[in-house]
Structures are given as structure tokens and as C-alpha cells.
Design a protein around this motif. Sequence first.
Motif, mmCIF file in Angstrom:
data_model
loop_
_atom_site.group_PDB
_atom_site.id
_atom_site.type_symbol
_atom_site.label_atom_id
_atom_site.label_comp_id
_atom_site.label_asym_id
_atom_site.label_seq_id
_atom_site.Cartn_x
_atom_site.Cartn_y
_atom_site.Cartn_z
ATOM 1 N N LEU A 191 0.821 -1.200 0.000
ATOM 2 C CA LEU A 191 0.000 0.000 0.000
ATOM 3 C C LEU A 191 0.861 1.258 0.000
ATOM 4 C CD1 LEU A 191 -2.666 -0.966 2.706
ATOM 5 C CD2 LEU A 191 -2.946 -1.039 0.210
ATOM 6 N N ALA A 192 0.320 2.313 -0.598
ATOM 7 C CA ALA A 192 0.952 3.631 -0.571
ATOM 8 C C ALA A 192 -0.108 4.644 -0.167
ATOM 9 C CB ALA A 192 1.541 3.988 -1.922
ATOM 10 N N VAL A 193 0.221 5.495 0.806
ATOM 11 C CA VAL A 193 -0.704 6.517 1.299
ATOM 12 C C VAL A 193 -0.200 7.876 0.834
ATOM 13 C CG1 VAL A 193 -1.851 7.476 3.323
ATOM 14 C CG2 VAL A 193 -1.112 5.078 3.332
ATOM 15 N N TYR A 194 -1.059 8.607 0.102
ATOM 16 C CA TYR A 194 -0.679 9.882 -0.511
ATOM 17 C C TYR A 194 -1.406 11.043 0.167
ATOM 18 C CZ TYR A 194 0.776 6.868 -4.424
ATOM 19 O OH TYR A 194 1.355 5.903 -5.212
ATOM 20 N N ALA A 195 -0.708 12.182 0.317
ATOM 21 C CA ALA A 195 -1.330 13.411 0.809
ATOM 22 C C ALA A 195 -0.616 14.594 0.155
ATOM 23 C CB ALA A 195 -1.248 13.505 2.323
ATOM 24 N N SER A 196 -1.392 15.617 -0.226
ATOM 25 C CA SER A 196 -0.833 16.730 -0.989
ATOM 26 C C SER A 196 -1.209 18.076 -0.374
ATOM 27 C CB SER A 196 -1.334 16.684 -2.440
ATOM 28 O OG SER A 196 -0.938 17.834 -3.164
ATOM 29 N N ALA A 197 -0.227 18.965 -0.322
ATOM 30 C CA ALA A 197 -0.443 20.355 0.080
ATOM 31 C C ALA A 197 -0.179 21.229 -1.139
ATOM 32 C CB ALA A 197 0.479 20.734 1.235
ATOM 33 N N GLY A 198 -1.197 21.374 -1.982
ATOM 34 C CA GLY A 198 -1.092 22.253 -3.141
ATOM 35 C C GLY A 198 -0.150 21.787 -4.224
ATOM 36 N N HIS A 199 0.232 20.503 -4.215
ATOM 37 C CA HIS A 199 1.246 20.009 -5.141
ATOM 38 C C HIS A 199 0.614 19.293 -6.329
ATOM 39 C CE1 HIS A 199 5.642 19.599 -5.388
ATOM 40 N NE2 HIS A 199 5.397 18.517 -6.107
ATOM 41 N N LEU A 200 1.382 19.192 -7.422
ATOM 42 C CA LEU A 200 0.915 18.479 -8.605
ATOM 43 C C LEU A 200 0.840 16.978 -8.326
ATOM 44 C CD1 LEU A 200 2.921 20.360 -11.397
ATOM 45 C CD2 LEU A 200 0.502 20.606 -10.820
ATOM 46 N N PRO A 201 -0.041 16.261 -9.043
ATOM 47 C CA PRO A 201 -0.272 14.843 -8.736
ATOM 48 C C PRO A 201 0.922 13.967 -9.071
ATOM 49 C CG PRO A 201 -1.375 15.444 -10.782
ATOM 50 C CD PRO A 201 -0.870 16.722 -10.179
ATOM 51 N N PRO A 202 1.102 12.890 -8.312
ATOM 52 C CA PRO A 202 2.174 11.934 -8.634
ATOM 53 C C PRO A 202 1.796 11.132 -9.877
ATOM 54 C CG PRO A 202 0.825 11.084 -6.863
ATOM 55 C CD PRO A 202 0.331 12.480 -7.125
ATOM 56 N N ALA A 203 2.801 10.531 -10.484
ATOM 57 C CA ALA A 203 2.581 9.646 -11.629
ATOM 58 C C ALA A 203 3.059 8.253 -11.258
ATOM 59 C CB ALA A 203 3.328 10.148 -12.862
ATOM 60 N N VAL A 204 2.484 7.254 -11.921
ATOM 61 C CA VAL A 204 2.912 5.863 -11.744
ATOM 62 C C VAL A 204 3.143 5.258 -13.121
ATOM 63 C CG1 VAL A 204 2.171 3.548 -11.083
ATOM 64 C CG2 VAL A 204 1.842 5.433 -9.504
ATOM 65 N N PHE A 205 4.300 4.607 -13.285
ATOM 66 C CA PHE A 205 4.617 3.912 -14.531
ATOM 67 C C PHE A 205 4.682 2.416 -14.251
ATOM 68 C CE2 PHE A 205 6.161 8.176 -15.262
ATOM 69 C CZ PHE A 205 5.749 8.423 -16.566
ATOM 70 N N THR A 206 4.037 1.628 -15.111
ATOM 71 C CA THR A 206 3.993 0.183 -14.927
ATOM 72 C C THR A 206 5.162 -0.473 -15.663
ATOM 73 O OG1 THR A 206 2.500 -0.001 -16.820
ATOM 74 C CG2 THR A 206 1.501 0.174 -14.641
ATOM 75 N N ALA A 207 5.309 -1.781 -15.478
ATOM 76 C CA ALA A 207 6.435 -2.504 -16.077
ATOM 77 C C ALA A 207 6.403 -2.476 -17.592
ATOM 78 C CB ALA A 207 6.446 -3.953 -15.581
ATOM 79 N N ASP A 208 5.212 -2.335 -18.181
ATOM 80 C CA ASP A 208 5.124 -2.294 -19.643
ATOM 81 C C ASP A 208 5.328 -0.893 -20.206
ATOM 82 O OD1 ASP A 208 2.798 -1.032 -18.948
ATOM 83 O OD2 ASP A 208 1.441 -2.449 -19.939
ATOM 84 N N GLY A 209 5.672 0.069 -19.325
ATOM 85 C CA GLY A 209 5.994 1.414 -19.781
ATOM 86 C C GLY A 209 4.856 2.401 -19.788
ATOM 87 N N GLN A 210 3.639 1.943 -19.451
ATOM 88 C CA GLN A 210 2.480 2.836 -19.434
ATOM 89 C C GLN A 210 2.514 3.727 -18.193
ATOM 90 O OE1 GLN A 210 -0.007 2.744 -21.966
ATOM 91 N NE2 GLN A 210 1.479 1.414 -22.968
ATOM 92 N N GLY A 211 2.041 4.971 -18.364
ATOM 93 C CA GLY A 211 2.013 5.901 -17.243
ATOM 94 C C GLY A 211 0.628 6.454 -16.991
ATOM 95 N N GLU A 212 0.381 6.876 -15.764
ATOM 96 C CA GLU A 212 -0.878 7.544 -15.429
ATOM 97 C C GLU A 212 -0.657 8.470 -14.242
ATOM 98 O OE1 GLU A 212 -4.117 5.489 -13.553
ATOM 99 O OE2 GLU A 212 -2.814 3.827 -12.925
ATOM 100 N N LEU A 213 -1.501 9.504 -14.151
ATOM 101 C CA LEU A 213 -1.491 10.402 -13.015
ATOM 102 C C LEU A 213 -2.483 9.894 -11.976
ATOM 103 C CD1 LEU A 213 -1.504 13.841 -14.884
ATOM 104 C CD2 LEU A 213 0.466 12.618 -13.955
ATOM 105 N N LEU A 214 -2.114 9.989 -10.708
ATOM 106 C CA LEU A 214 -2.978 9.520 -9.634
ATOM 107 C C LEU A 214 -3.813 10.679 -9.079
ATOM 108 C CD1 LEU A 214 -0.473 7.236 -7.687
ATOM 109 C CD2 LEU A 214 -2.048 6.608 -9.533
ATOM 110 N N GLU A 215 -5.046 10.377 -8.734
ATOM 111 C CA GLU A 215 -5.928 11.386 -8.151
ATOM 112 C C GLU A 215 -5.703 11.421 -6.645
ATOM 113 O OE1 GLU A 215 -9.994 11.088 -9.224
ATOM 114 O OE2 GLU A 215 -9.593 10.949 -11.376
ATOM 115 N N VAL A 216 -5.134 12.536 -6.169
ATOM 116 C CA VAL A 216 -4.846 12.720 -4.753
ATOM 117 C C VAL A 216 -5.542 13.995 -4.285
ATOM 118 C CG1 VAL A 216 -3.038 13.096 -3.034
ATOM 119 C CG2 VAL A 216 -2.620 11.551 -4.954
ATOM 120 N N PRO A 217 -6.293 13.965 -3.176
ATOM 121 C CA PRO A 217 -6.917 15.189 -2.662
ATOM 122 C C PRO A 217 -5.866 16.257 -2.399
ATOM 123 C CG PRO A 217 -7.741 13.249 -1.498
ATOM 124 C CD PRO A 217 -6.595 12.784 -2.332
ATOM 125 N N VAL A 218 -6.144 17.475 -2.861
ATOM 126 C CA VAL A 218 -5.162 18.559 -2.752
ATOM 127 C C VAL A 218 -5.628 19.594 -1.731
ATOM 128 C CG1 VAL A 218 -3.903 20.361 -3.979
ATOM 129 C CG2 VAL A 218 -4.494 18.223 -5.157
#
Length: 233
Positions: free
Chosen positions: A116-143
Amino acid sequence: LDLQRALVAEPGRPHPNLEIASRYLPAGARALVGGDWFETVRLHFGRTLLVVGDVMGHGLEAAVDMNAYRSLLRDVASTDLAPHRVLRQLDALSAADDNRRPATCLIVRVDPARGLAVYASAGHLPPAVFTADGQGELLEVPVGPPLGTGVGGYESVVLPITAAQTILLYTDGLVERRGEDIDTSLSRLATLRMTTGAGVSEVVDAVCAGLDAQHAEDDVAVLAARLRPRLPS
């Protein structure tokens, strides 16, 4: 130069169950650092806190405040609070100093044992995650609001993480371009494709190259992390 080396040091040592890669690129030919920073903090039970922050403004004053935020973060993180409560403490302590510049901050607490990963943001841009096949996505984190405002109101979100994923944290200099909508800038990051099986350092290199971070208009800080695969017992 000595100040630069002292302030923009390598992040702290994470637990051995995490692979880490980082990069700091000052904008243009400036020698002095600005307010961008990253950090890792070891916690109990094999967990590690990943942090990226960005103090508003540039120059020596921003660099000094950046170092103050990093020091506060280490102290607060040692109490092992949840990420959103770490931000709440940082916000309250920073707001009490009238001379402290506001800062954005993104915190991720990685728990390899539970996946598990727990995310929290203070006005920051969203993190990204890249999978083993090279695909990327932005994660929705409450800001929530930037640190130092004294407003509070931070939330955490818990998401699964596997050894096939690479978490990427970054400051706005990596993606933002003058005159361009931020959604367009973020989309460019999300649509990057990594080489299948790329290592953590290779992901950082590919992201910086793909977004031409060497010629960014602002300082760039990047921190990437991946779980180390468990060896069969």
C-alpha cells in the motif's frame, strides 16, 4: 557552491525494500539552488516516507526556507503520523513563522509489506505511476492548501502498489511551460512511454529527457521509487 551541495543533498536512506532514484536540475545556468527539494525518511515496520516540496520564489531566501521545511519534515515524520497529519503539523509550524514562505508538498508513505501507498498533498501536482510495460498515469490525490497558510484541511488516499510500478514525484518545473494550460503539461507526462522493464534510474532519465528538463524555465526536482521484488523463501 558549498551551500548548494549542503542543501541539495541526496535524500535520506530509505529501507532496503525500496529502490530510489532522484534528480535535481537548477533552471538555466544559475549556480544557486531555489526552493525545490526531495527527501526520504525511514519509518517503523519497513515503511518509507517519500517527500517532494517546492518553496514559492527563487534565490537564497527560498533555499533557506526549503532547508527549514526539510528539517521540520524530518522532525515531524519521526513521530510516525499519517501523511495528512504530517502536512497538518508542517502547516501549523510554518504558519507560526511570519517570515516563512509558503510551499507545496507531496508525501507518500510506502508500506511494502502490505502493498500500500498513502498519498497526501499540500497544493502540489499529482504523482505519476509507470507500470512494467511502460504505461504511465497520473494519480488522483486530494489537494489541500500550500504549507504555511495555516488553513489545514489535508486528506490522505490509500492506493495499492506493486513491484511492477514506479512512483514518480516531481516539482512543477518538470512539466509547466510558459503560456500552456497545466492540464496539457500534465498530459504530456502521463503519455510518456518507458522502455519495458526500465529500472528506476532509467525511468527518471527518460522522464527528464522526454520533457526536456535540462531546458526547463524553473528548477526541477524528481524522486522515483519502486518496491524491490521479494526473493522466494
